[in-house]
Write an enzyme that holds these catalytic residues in place. Sequence first.
Site, PDB file in Angstrom:
ATOM      1  N   GLY A  27       0.729  -1.310   0.031  1.00 51.82           N
ATOM      2  CA  GLY A  27       0.061  -0.094  -0.029  1.00 51.82           C
ATOM      3  C   GLY A  27       0.971   1.253   0.010  1.00 51.82           C
ATOM      4  O   GLY A  27       0.431   2.253  -0.645  1.00 51.82           O
ATOM      5  N   ASP A  54       0.142  -0.498  13.410  1.00 43.82           N
ATOM      6  CA  ASP A  54       0.424  -1.980  12.979  1.00 43.82           C
ATOM      7  C   ASP A  54       0.841  -3.095  13.919  1.00 43.82           C
ATOM      8  O   ASP A  54       1.157  -4.254  13.694  1.00 43.82           O
ATOM      9  CB  ASP A  54       1.879  -1.848  12.099  1.00 43.82           C
ATOM     10  CG  ASP A  54       1.545  -0.948  10.680  1.00 43.82           C
ATOM     11  OD1 ASP A  54       0.261  -1.112  10.421  1.00 43.82           O
ATOM     12  OD2 ASP A  54       2.633  -0.319  10.308  1.00 43.82           O
ATOM     13  N   LYS A  75      -6.509  -3.065   5.909  1.00 44.09           N
ATOM     14  CA  LYS A  75      -5.069  -3.135   6.076  1.00 44.09           C
ATOM     15  C   LYS A  75      -4.926  -4.310   4.801  1.00 44.09           C
ATOM     16  O   LYS A  75      -5.841  -4.652   4.132  1.00 44.09           O
ATOM     17  CB  LYS A  75      -4.454  -3.622   7.312  1.00 44.09           C
ATOM     18  CG  LYS A  75      -4.357  -2.247   8.119  1.00 44.09           C
ATOM     19  CD  LYS A  75      -3.465  -1.138   7.663  1.00 44.09           C
ATOM     20  CE  LYS A  75      -3.612   0.062   8.637  1.00 44.09           C
ATOM     21  NZ  LYS A  75      -2.630   1.062   8.172  1.00 44.09           N
TER      22      LYS A  75
END
Length: 426
Positions: free
Chosen positions: A90, A313, A340
């Site tokens: 991403g 994360d 995500k």
Amino acid sequence: MKKLSLKINRIEGEIIPPADKSITHRAIILGALAKKGLRINRALISGDTLSTVDCFRKLGKEITIKGNDIYVAAGPLKEPIEILNCHNSGTTARLLAGLLSAQPFYSVIDGDNSLRQRPMKRIVGPLSLMGARIFGRQEGAFLPISIKGGELQAIDYELPVASAQVKSAILLAGLFTEGQTTVREKIKSRDHLERMLKYFGQEISLEEKTVKIRGKKKIELEGGEIAVPGDISSAAFLITAAVLVPKSRLIVRQVNYNPTRIGFIKKLLQMGARLSVLNLKEEYNEEVADLEVKFSELKAVEITAEEVPALIDEIPLFALLATQAIGISRISGAKELRYKECDRLRALYLNLRKMGARIEEQEDGLIIEGPTRLKGAEVQSFNDHRIAMTMIIAALIAEGEMSLDSLDCIQISYPEFRQHLLTICH
Ligand code: S3P
């Protein structure tokens, strides 16, 4: 299904974690714009960062990799003949979209099945406001997108979602745009790009939550040399193992200790973890430290929306830690986790529930009651590196057989994960 049969007595030893993924991506990107080129020492060589290297090679850059060092030669960006495939990354896709919106050529950005489902409107929106011409399914909401780059107008933009990728995409477009581009954040996200731009001599104004950059058609970044500190998001897996396995003691060296990235460490301390920060220093405009961590009894805590960006994360690991903490832990304001590499709230709920955790799924978070004895189960990676590694750490404290569908995705961010874990497992 792969059996996870690491039955261990304790975690002990010293580790230098892999280099930071976010910083490596940005070093490759800014290196490609630097007048002297850039030597990136101790870079992360992994699936995601190799996607960035591959895209820049297609953009005409000469890039050499030797061991863990990457050298990006000086020279202009050129119109790519091929599609720029960002695979699972991403960061590559979103940052490239910003940069390429301002280049005088045509390009196409694509990714794998997971990346094709992740939202791109968040970058296409502000870049279009700057005058970028971006086309794709549902008005550019999803990859693949094609970009007819050109001259843009500076904007003053407030981010609707806390996202360093969106902020970085706008700043990279703003770098090539006459006038002042301003990005305002409600909650500060990681600021590696801003720090690196400053380090390479770019004029940039950094207030607490506002970044201002004055762009030019022809930019002149210094470049030269940089070294990448260790990734706290990767180190977090081993730190969690040491906190959870009795009698453990682990030292993690040379970890990036940027204040926008240490939410997980702060949360561990709040939970009562025995953790010390040693040798804090600055290198290449980033903080670096060593961490010492020992097995700890934990108490439940909450994570709120304001805290999410600094540990975004690491939330999978927090969920695992919460199953072992005394009391009810709540994560809220974390809907971003659904966008995500997989829907991480769903993945955590399904896997941890299967292991016997007392866990409830909410629209924007999780509620977990601990402590529970986790039991072995057949769990899924959902092709997401962080879910796979979280499950391997969970297996260290689970009773009974544990298996995981696939380990392949781990190479996205931490190719040496297995080897590092074996080094510290006793
Ligand atoms: C990243 C930003 C974060 C993070 C991702 C890397 C970056 O994503 O989750 O792993 O390098 O800018 P968002 O910008 O979507 O929050």
